[in-house]
Design an enzyme around this catalytic site. Structure first.
Site, short mmCIF file in Angstrom:
data_model
loop_
_atom_site.label_atom_id
_atom_site.label_comp_id
_atom_site.label_asym_id
_atom_site.label_seq_id
_atom_site.Cartn_x
_atom_site.Cartn_y
_atom_site.Cartn_z
N GLY A 146 29.44 -7.53 -68.48
CA GLY A 146 30.61 -8.39 -68.27
C GLY A 146 31.18 -9.01 -69.52
O GLY A 146 31.13 -8.44 -70.61
N ALA A 324 37.33 -8.03 -61.47
CA ALA A 324 36.10 -7.72 -60.74
C ALA A 324 36.23 -6.42 -59.95
O ALA A 324 35.30 -5.61 -59.93
CB ALA A 324 35.76 -8.88 -59.79
N HIS A 448 56.88 -8.00 -36.38
CA HIS A 448 57.79 -9.14 -36.52
C HIS A 448 57.29 -10.29 -35.64
O HIS A 448 56.92 -10.07 -34.50
CB HIS A 448 59.21 -8.75 -36.08
CG HIS A 448 60.17 -9.91 -36.08
ND1 HIS A 448 60.70 -10.42 -37.24
CD2 HIS A 448 60.65 -10.66 -35.06
CE1 HIS A 448 61.49 -11.44 -36.93
NE2 HIS A 448 61.49 -11.60 -35.62
#
Length: 469
Positions: A146, A324, A448
């Site tokens: 990371g 991520a 809708h």
């Protein structure tokens, strides 16, 4: 005798843990090395997950204080219980990291606690906080360590007053004045959390715009929305220094990016959010012969293999957006490649989201990029002010913007500013994954009333025209 595995992954963040699970599902014997006490990496522990818990909680607090009355809900002014809000954040983190722990046990993944390093291909050395080192013998290694917060020279982070995103998630009280250094995703998200809870927030950005890399029209419109909420911006500006005062306050020296007269900002807390850098230190990569690029990222080929056979890398330690879900997809891809399948990530269809209110979500090309590439494009736009559901929800801020190729009508990029934009972007991601045209979207029935109808209307406007505007 040393433990022997098919695959050993260093790091258990979204890239690492997803890679581990997929590899185990494909029949590999998998080990994961993690230096923290809990699994999940930055994202689950001190990043994506806790920040979203605070973003949601602070949004509810603001809505109760300012939005309920218009809906006919009369309540006394809400009182902030910051301790409970932070408890909610911690419980959310615990639930998520516990989930990864469960998945590892379910998939028979072995966890080694400690700092992982690579003395040579096929070997991983685990150095725990206490006790002796362990050597893992493994066919393949995936580096998934990371990234960490970047800092400015001369500024000392204490995570109390001068904080990174880590400290900004754990402030013990709401600062009166918060200065955010950097107008990227992290700075705007955490700045908006504390602004909703009562802080006066000023954002200092070196560039002449917010959200570098996002569509410039989207960034301009979004900045106006944040300013209406009370966030102040000092663009084309740089922080020359942060000084702690005897009374416990901070003096922040700000000057024009090109040089000039210094302005002093008072603050209780300064958040340094100038981006993140790959975490490749201490892995022994130089000794192992793993080549890095100019940003200290691992150089990989199209199959995530480094310069050394048997050593791969994914996520924030390689080139590409530090997201991520990008790391997760790469984790799945490399696990599949190692098992003989054709793992693949389509980098042209990776969404990104800013989880403010309203949210900003995008996928594919920006208008700026299409202009720079000389691609002829057309624009379809539709505002939420013309959407029935948005009116009912008092959520009319923002718009949908779709960019399509003039000749083929293929959708090249899409950008949404609005309530739940992060949830709505995915139909455009799916469309682009199948190389769809705007007409495909325009002819797709949308329920809708929904906010998503605005996406269809934007697609319609690329053809004969939207219906409701």
């Amino acid at each position: 005798m040393a433990d022997q595995f098919d695959l050993t992954i260093i790091g258990s963040g979204p890239g690492g843990y997803v890679c581990a699970i997929r590899a185990a599902q494909l029949g590999m014997k998998v080990a994961v090395v993690e230096k923290w006490a809990t699994l999940g990496g930055t994202c689950l522990n001190i990043g994506c997950i806790p920040s979203k818990a605070l973003l949601h909680a602070s949004e509810m607090f603001e809505e109760a204080g300012h939005g309920f009355k218009s809906l006919g809900i009369d309540i006394p002014a809400p009182q902030l219980n910051l301790k409970q809000m932070l408890t909610h954040k911690s419980e959310t983190v615990a639930s998520n990291v516990g989930g990864v722990d469960y998945l590892f046990k379910k998939n028979k993944i072995t966890v080694f606690r400690g700092i992982g390093s690579i003395p040579a291909a096929g070997k991983v050395l685990v150095t725990p906080q206490t006790g002796s080192q362990t050597e893992i013998v493994t066919k393949n290694i995936v580096i998934a360590t990371g990234s960490v917060s970047a800092n400015l020279p001369g500024i000392e982070i204490d995570e109390k007053q001068i904080v990174t995103s880590t400290g900004a998630l754990n402030l013990e009280k709401v600062p009166n004045k918060l200065v955010v250094i950097g107008a990227g995703v992290i700075g705007l998200e955490l700045g908006s959390v504390w602004m909703r809870l009562g802080a006066q927030v000023t954002v200092v950005e070196y560039l002449d715009r917010i959200l570098p890399g996002m569509d410039s029209e989207v960034a301009r419109q979004f900045q106006r929305m944040l300013q209406k909420q009370g966030m102040e911006f000092k663009l084309s500006s740089k922080v020359a220094g942060v000084e702690k005062q005897e009374d416990g306050s901070l003096k922040i020296n700000v000057e024009p990016a090109k040089g000039g007269e210094v302005e002093v900002l008072d603050a209780d807390v300064a958040l340094v959010a100038i981006g993140r850098k790959p975490h490749t230190e201490g892995l022994g990569l130089d000794l192992a012969g793993v080549a890095l690029d100019e940003r200290r990222r691992v150089r990989v080929d199209g199959h995530y293999k480094s310069s050394v056979d048997g050593i791969y890398a994914i996520g924030d330690v390689i080139a590409g957006p530090m997201l991520a879900h990008k790391a997760e997809d790469e984790g799945i891809a490399v696990a599949e490649i190692l098992s003989g399948q054709a793992g693949h990530v389509n980098y042209a269809a990776i969404p990104s989201v800013v989880y403010t209110n309203p949210e900003v979500a995008s996928v594919g090309k920006t208008e700026d990029e299409l202009k720079a590439d000389g691609i002829e494009y057309k624009i379809g736009k539709f505002p939420f002010t013309a959407n029935g559901r948005a009116k009912a929800m008092l959520a009319t801020q923002g718009f949908v913007k779709i960019l399509a190729d003039v000749e083929t009508d293929r959708v090249l990029g899409a950008h949404i500013v609005g309530k739940n934009a992060g949830e709505m972007i995915h139909e455009l991601v799916t469309l682009m994954e199948f190389s769809g045209a705007s007409e495909d979207l325009a002819r797709t029935t949308h329920a809708h009333p929904t906010l998503s109808e605005a996406i269809r209307e934007a697609a319609l406007s690329l053809g004969d025209g939207a219906i409701h505007i």
